[in-house]
Design a protein around this motif. Structure first.
Motif, PDB file in Angstrom:
ATOM      1  N   VAL A   3     -17.257  -9.590  10.247  1.00 23.40           N
ATOM      2  CA  VAL A   3     -16.582 -10.522  11.156  1.00 23.40           C
ATOM      3  C   VAL A   3     -15.312 -11.068  10.511  1.00 23.40           C
ATOM      4  O   VAL A   3     -14.259 -11.154  11.155  1.00 23.40           O
ATOM      5  CB  VAL A   3     -17.534 -11.671  11.568  1.00 23.40           C
ATOM      6  N   ARG A   4     -15.401 -11.404   9.248  1.00 22.68           N
ATOM      7  CA  ARG A   4     -14.236 -11.944   8.535  1.00 22.68           C
ATOM      8  C   ARG A   4     -13.103 -10.914   8.476  1.00 22.68           C
ATOM      9  O   ARG A   4     -11.964 -11.226   8.805  1.00 22.68           O
ATOM     10  CB  ARG A   4     -14.669 -12.369   7.127  1.00 22.68           C
ATOM     11  N   MET A   5     -13.419  -9.694   8.073  1.00 16.28           N
ATOM     12  CA  MET A   5     -12.393  -8.645   7.987  1.00 16.28           C
ATOM     13  C   MET A   5     -11.887  -8.264   9.381  1.00 16.28           C
ATOM     14  O   MET A   5     -10.686  -8.061   9.575  1.00 16.28           O
ATOM     15  CB  MET A   5     -12.945  -7.414   7.264  1.00 16.28           C
ATOM     16  N   GLY A   6     -12.796  -8.161  10.336  1.00 11.97           N
ATOM     17  CA  GLY A   6     -12.394  -7.800  11.695  1.00 11.97           C
ATOM     18  C   GLY A   6     -11.495  -8.841  12.326  1.00 11.97           C
ATOM     19  O   GLY A   6     -10.500  -8.511  12.984  1.00 11.97           O
ATOM     20  N   SER A   7     -11.844 -10.110  12.138  1.00  7.17           N
ATOM     21  CA  SER A   7     -11.015 -11.168  12.716  1.00  7.17           C
ATOM     22  C   SER A   7      -9.662 -11.240  12.020  1.00  7.17           C
ATOM     23  O   SER A   7      -8.644 -11.506  12.665  1.00  7.17           O
ATOM     24  CB  SER A   7     -11.741 -12.515  12.670  1.00  7.17           C
ATOM     25  N   ALA A  80      -4.061  -6.597  -6.136  1.00  4.09           N
ATOM     26  CA  ALA A  80      -3.917  -6.193  -4.733  1.00  4.09           C
ATOM     27  C   ALA A  80      -2.575  -5.529  -4.479  1.00  4.09           C
ATOM     28  O   ALA A  80      -2.498  -4.468  -3.837  1.00  4.09           O
ATOM     29  CB  ALA A  80      -4.086  -7.412  -3.824  1.00  4.09           C
ATOM     30  N   VAL A  81      -1.500  -6.119  -4.979  1.00  2.00           N
ATOM     31  CA  VAL A  81      -0.166  -5.565  -4.739  1.00  2.00           C
ATOM     32  C   VAL A  81       0.025  -4.253  -5.488  1.00  2.00           C
ATOM     33  O   VAL A  81       0.578  -3.292  -4.936  1.00  2.00           O
ATOM     34  CB  VAL A  81       0.933  -6.595  -5.082  1.00  2.00           C
ATOM     35  N   ILE A 111      -5.012   4.857   7.649  1.00  2.00           N
ATOM     36  CA  ILE A 111      -5.053   4.734   6.187  1.00  2.00           C
ATOM     37  C   ILE A 111      -5.631   3.380   5.791  1.00  2.00           C
ATOM     38  O   ILE A 111      -6.351   3.253   4.795  1.00  2.00           O
ATOM     39  CB  ILE A 111      -3.651   4.941   5.595  1.00  2.00           C
ATOM     40  N   GLN A 112      -5.345   2.380   6.611  1.00  2.00           N
ATOM     41  CA  GLN A 112      -5.797   1.022   6.323  1.00  2.00           C
ATOM     42  C   GLN A 112      -7.322   0.917   6.255  1.00  2.00           C
ATOM     43  O   GLN A 112      -7.844   0.044   5.570  1.00  2.00           O
ATOM     44  CB  GLN A 112      -5.260   0.060   7.395  1.00  2.00           C
ATOM     45  N   ILE A 113      -8.026   1.805   6.917  1.00  2.00           N
ATOM     46  CA  ILE A 113      -9.498   1.768   6.864  1.00  2.00           C
ATOM     47  C   ILE A 113      -9.976   1.841   5.410  1.00  2.00           C
ATOM     48  O   ILE A 113     -10.779   1.034   4.965  1.00  2.00           O
ATOM     49  CB  ILE A 113     -10.115   2.897   7.717  1.00  2.00           C
ATOM     50  N   GLY A 114      -9.461   2.808   4.678  1.00  5.37           N
ATOM     51  CA  GLY A 114      -9.835   2.933   3.264  1.00  5.37           C
ATOM     52  C   GLY A 114      -9.317   1.776   2.432  1.00  5.37           C
ATOM     53  O   GLY A 114     -10.021   1.239   1.570  1.00  5.37           O
ATOM     54  N   PHE A 115      -8.079   1.371   2.689  1.00  3.85           N
ATOM     55  CA  PHE A 115      -7.494   0.268   1.932  1.00  3.85           C
ATOM     56  C   PHE A 115      -8.249  -1.026   2.210  1.00  3.85           C
ATOM     57  O   PHE A 115      -8.422  -1.852   1.321  1.00  3.85           O
ATOM     58  CB  PHE A 115      -6.001   0.125   2.260  1.00  3.85           C
ATOM     59  N   ASN A 116      -8.722  -1.197   3.440  1.00  3.36           N
ATOM     60  CA  ASN A 116      -9.498  -2.397   3.774  1.00  3.36           C
ATOM     61  C   ASN A 116     -10.821  -2.448   3.022  1.00  3.36           C
ATOM     62  O   ASN A 116     -11.314  -3.535   2.729  1.00  3.36           O
ATOM     63  CB  ASN A 116      -9.755  -2.484   5.273  1.00  3.36           C
TER      64      ASN A 116
END
Length: 126
Positions: A3-7, A80-81, A111-116
């Motif tokens: 929920v936190r990541m999705g929101s 992170a950066v 690509i963001q799926i993996g990075f997330n």
């Protein structure tokens, strides 16, 4: 965590990413080497740190742990950066050179799926 990541993605990442990348394309049109290098440079030198600060602020705020925002940024921002650079410099080089503007956010999100996954681990450290 879901929920936190999705929101975060729905409320902040999707909206800010949409406007940032459209703005970037409007200011630096084209897909030549110079334009691509400028877009990647701006994305990773300006947007990546801002995005990561938004991310850590949101994650800690979501939990009501406001006192942990600044320590999380201090402790994790470089990690992170620098991981963003390793992921997004090659990904955005392809993105800005070959992906049409209207499909860029879709490409980025794939690509963001993996990075997330990486961000989720980093953002949920105690």
């Amino acid at each position: 965590r879901l929920v936190r990541m999705g929101s975060f993605g729905l409320l902040l990442h999707g909206t800010t990413g949409h406007y940032f990348y459209n703005w970037l394309d409007s200011k630096i049109p084209g897909a030549g080497v110079g334009a691509v290098a400028a877009k990647v440079g701006i994305d990773q030198s300006c947007w990546a740190p801002i995005f990561m600060i938004m991310f850590f602020t949101y994650m800690k705020s979501f939990d009501g742990n406001f006192n942990a925002i600044v320590p999380a940024i201090k402790d994790e921002l470089f990690t992170a950066v620098s991981t963003s650079w390793k992921t997004w410099i090659p990904a955005h080089s392809i993105n800005f050179a070959f992906v049409p503007t209207k499909y860029r956010l879709f490409y980025i999100n794939a690509i963001q799926i993996g990075f997330n996954c990486f961000l989720s681990i980093l953002g949920n450290k105690d």
